[in-house]
Design an enzyme around this catalytic site. Structure first.
Site, PDB file in Angstrom:
ATOM      1  N   TYR A  14      -2.962  -0.852  10.687  1.00 52.53           N
ATOM      2  CA  TYR A  14      -2.673  -0.997   9.261  1.00 52.53           C
ATOM      3  C   TYR A  14      -1.651  -0.604   8.113  1.00 52.53           C
ATOM      4  CZ  TYR A  14      -4.394  -0.727   4.170  1.00 52.53           C
ATOM      5  OH  TYR A  14      -4.264  -0.999   2.899  1.00 52.53           O
ATOM      6  N   SER A  70       0.599  -1.263   0.034  1.00 56.79           N
ATOM      7  CA  SER A  70      -0.087  -0.508  -0.386  1.00 56.79           C
ATOM      8  C   SER A  70       0.928   1.373  -0.011  1.00 56.79           C
ATOM      9  CB  SER A  70      -1.202   0.433   1.211  1.00 56.79           C
ATOM     10  OG  SER A  70      -1.877   1.227   1.675  1.00 56.79           O
TER      11      SER A  70
END
Length: 677
Positions: free
Chosen positions: A567, A554
């Site tokens: 996350y 990501s």
């Protein structure tokens, strides 16, 4: 005319539906009838015959070749003789009627020259058992009397068509022939009669084998060679398959198929199996797909796995030497180059059969053909002695110029052909898009997801089990990951391309983030990627064929945004795994790269699961406008979709970046704060 063609297709589909009647893409059927010549307006007699490479079970109108019967039969007057009979295949093109349709096959002469309105040429197990028996002519007479005649072995072609037509003319009472070492041909005045005659030959032959055959035609069971229990059998198959696939891919990459059917397990447990396997298959349709003979392990099922693997490597070396010697014994100045010396079929006592091909369907069909060959051997041995056509004749067909021309006509493989992809989180969003793209580029795809129904739905979208299979897998569970990779190996033979995509996100501030929030995100993404990569690496190393591991990380692995500490940290872990594994696995030809997406809202499983609403609240925009918001903060002002991430995965694995490892590709439409430094 239309009724004749429809009846032919229906008959073909029925006959082709039974693998003991004929094999996939094997055999051919035909019908003769009148149509109107659009040039003259007069009636013209035509032959409709299944074209080259088609399959009876799935035959459609497009799979038929239509030829003018008068021109086809006129070829007999200019036939230059057996030494030049291959030239007649080219002459068939001058007999074609109209445009379109399939290319005429080598068996076209058989159908056109026999003076019957309908003709079937099939490869039934029972018929080939009689055809490949040492005393086939005598058995044919005993089984059928003068209703079915014997035609000695001859390579398919114009002369064989002339031979069968002569037998049919001289024996008006006959309904068909047994073709020595090959199969059967039947005929009839109507489509129904032809089908009845084909089935009569097959059923009569099978009844004879059942009634007259010896109880144990393949000999007694070898001590210690009984099948392993089902679970043990499949575990051992999964352990051996990557090794075998690597060996079978020495000349060119292959996809695999495994079967532990009762027919196979019984065959490899019997005393005669080594000698019979060494004789090879007989029917041309069989050995063109299975090679002249299989590779056979000569150790019992309980032998230590290390000893089995070592012995398989020795046998593979010997097989390649034997195949090269076979080629050199029979090759002439005009023979095509040797195509490859690796086995197409490997038999392992107590475990089953492993077959290989350029794609899953080819590998599966090779295994199906060898099951047919086992049935033929059993049938012939039950009433006589199995005596296939000799090695020189097999070589003439395997390296036939016409067969070589057929191979050259095959379309160019897609970029990911022969590659087996394992995609986690493949049941939705980015994973679904990746799975679909890799399959579209030729890969066999294993769709892994915690949601078994979602995985199954995506696999079904992609295609049949020859292209995609689903597996249920919680990537945070080591045992579940091991089972999923085992299932992948048993489905296709191994794995080449692993995509660590499974993920989830909980958007919370530091103080609101619980230990459970932290643990679940790290379990799925950090630990899950580690577990999948570790298990996949075992397979990749056993294959020795290199491979790719791709992490879907990501932008957040680089960019520090608010309210996503768990996350972001898990994604940073994944990003560094890319570098660590690239360094460790590079010496084995395994490339490890990453993709860093951002703002994939539409079609994303994570955003649909509540993350989108929470991120929208953080940024103070309506949830339905979140994609637009993300787009506007990028340099390109474009929204990122799951398909864009899939594109990056393909670029990394499609062959053009063969010298790239340890790379992260941003797919974020340009986020300057996440530029790699």
């Amino acid at each position: 005319m239309q009724a004749e063609v429809q009846a032919l297709i229906a008959r073909s589909n029925r006959l082709g539906a039974d693998p003991t009647t004929t094999n996939y893409a094997g055999g051919n059927t035909s019908a003769k009838g009148a149509d109107t010549d659009p040039v003259t307006g007069r009636p013209v007699e035509l032959l409709w015959v299944k074209g080259s490479g088609g399959d009876l079970g799935t035959l459609t109108r497009d799979g038929l070749a239509a030829l003018r019967l008068d021109r086809l039969r006129a070829l007999a007057a200019v036939y230059p003789g057996i030494e030049r009979e291959d030239e007649m295949v080219g002459a068939f093109d001058y007999c074609l009627h109209g445009r379109g349709g399939a290319a005429p096959s080598i068996d076209t002469a058989m159908h056109g020259l026999v003076d019957a309105a309908h003709v079937d040429h099939l490869h039934p197990d029972a018929g080939i058992a009689i055809a490949a028996a040492a005393d086939g002519p005598e058995l044919t007479k005993e089984v059928f009397g003068d209703r079915v005649l014997w035609v000695p072995w001859r390579r398919p072609g114009f002369q064989l068509g002339l031979d069968i037509a002569a037998v049919a003319r001289a024996n008006p009472q006959a309904i068909g022939v047994i073709l020595g070492g090959h199969g059967i041909t039947a005929w009839g005045a109507t489509s129904d009669e032809c089908e009845r005659n084909s089935l009569e030959i097959i059923r009569t032959a099978q009844a004879f084998l059942d009634e007259r055959g010896r109880a144990e035609p393949l000999g007694p069971v070898i001590s210690g060679y009984l099948p392993l229990p089902p679970d043990d059998r499949r575990r051992r198959a999964a352990a051996l398959f990557p090794v075998l696939r690597g060996l079978a891919s020495t000349d060119r990459p292959q996809v695999g198929h495994f079967t532990d059917s009762e027919v196979v397990l019984d065959f490899v447990a019997r005393e005669k199996h080594p000698a019979l396997a060494a004789l090879g298959t007989s029917c041309p349709d069989h050995f063109l797909r299975t090679k002249v003979r299989p590779m056979v392990l000569d150790l019992p099922p309980t032998a230590p796995i290390e000893a089995v693997i070592a012995r398989l490597r020795e046998l593979h070396t010997a097989y390649r030497d034997d195949y090269r010697a076979y080629y050199e014994r029979h090759a002439g100045p005009d023979s095509p180059p040797m195509r490859g010396a690796d086995p197409a079929v490997v038999l392992v006592p107590g475990v089953g059969m492993f077959s290989f091909g350029a794609n899953k369907q080819t590998a599966r069909v090779a295994g199906e053909f060898y099951v047919n060959a086992i049935n033929v051997m059993r049938g012939a041995e039950s009433v006589s002695r199995y005596a296939p056509i000799d090695e020189a004749e097999k070589f003439r067909i395997e390296y036939w110029a016409l067969e070589e021309a057929k191979l050259r006509r095959m379309p160019k493989p897609k970029p990911l052909a022969t590659r087996i992809a394992f995609v986690t989180g493949g049941g939705s969003g980015i994973g679904r898009a990746i799975a679909r793209r890799l399959a579209a580029e030729g890969a066999c795809v294993v769709v892994a997801d915690r949601n078994a129904e979602a995985a199954a739905a995506v696999a079904a979208e992609i295609g049949s089990a020859d292209v995609a299979v689903p597996v249920a897998a919680d990537v945070s569970d080591a045992d579940a990951v091991a089972r999923a990779l085992r299932d992948a190996v048993l489905a296709f033979g191994g794995v080449d391309l692993v995509v660590n995509n499974a993920g989830l996100s909980l958007s919370k501030s530091l103080l609101e983030t619980t230990e459970a929030d932290w643990d679940i995100q790290h379990d799925v993404m950090a630990k899950g990627s580690f577990l999948v990569s570790r298990e996949a690496a075992r397979v990749l190393l056993a294959q020795g064929m290199g491979g790719d591991i791709v992490y879907i990380s990501s932008k957040n692995s680089l960019f520090a945004g608010p309210n996503n500490v768990a996350y972001g940290a898990a994604k940073a872990d994944q990003a560094h795994q890319v570098r660590l594994l690239a360094a460790e696995l590079g010496g084995h030809g395994i490339r490890v790269n990453g993709v860093n997406p951002d703002g994939v809202v539409r079609g994303s499983g994570i955003f649909a699961g509540g993350w989108g609403a929470k991120r929208a609240a953080v940024y103070g925009v309506p949830e339905e406008k979140l994609g637009e918001f993300y787009a506007q903060r990028t340099l390109l002002k474009r929204e990122v979709l799951p398909e864009h991430v899939a594109n990056a995965v393909f670029v990394l694995t499609g062959g053009e970046l063969s010298h790239t490892t340890g790379l992260h590709i941003p797919v974020d439409a340009g986020v300057a704060a996440a530029f790699l430094r």
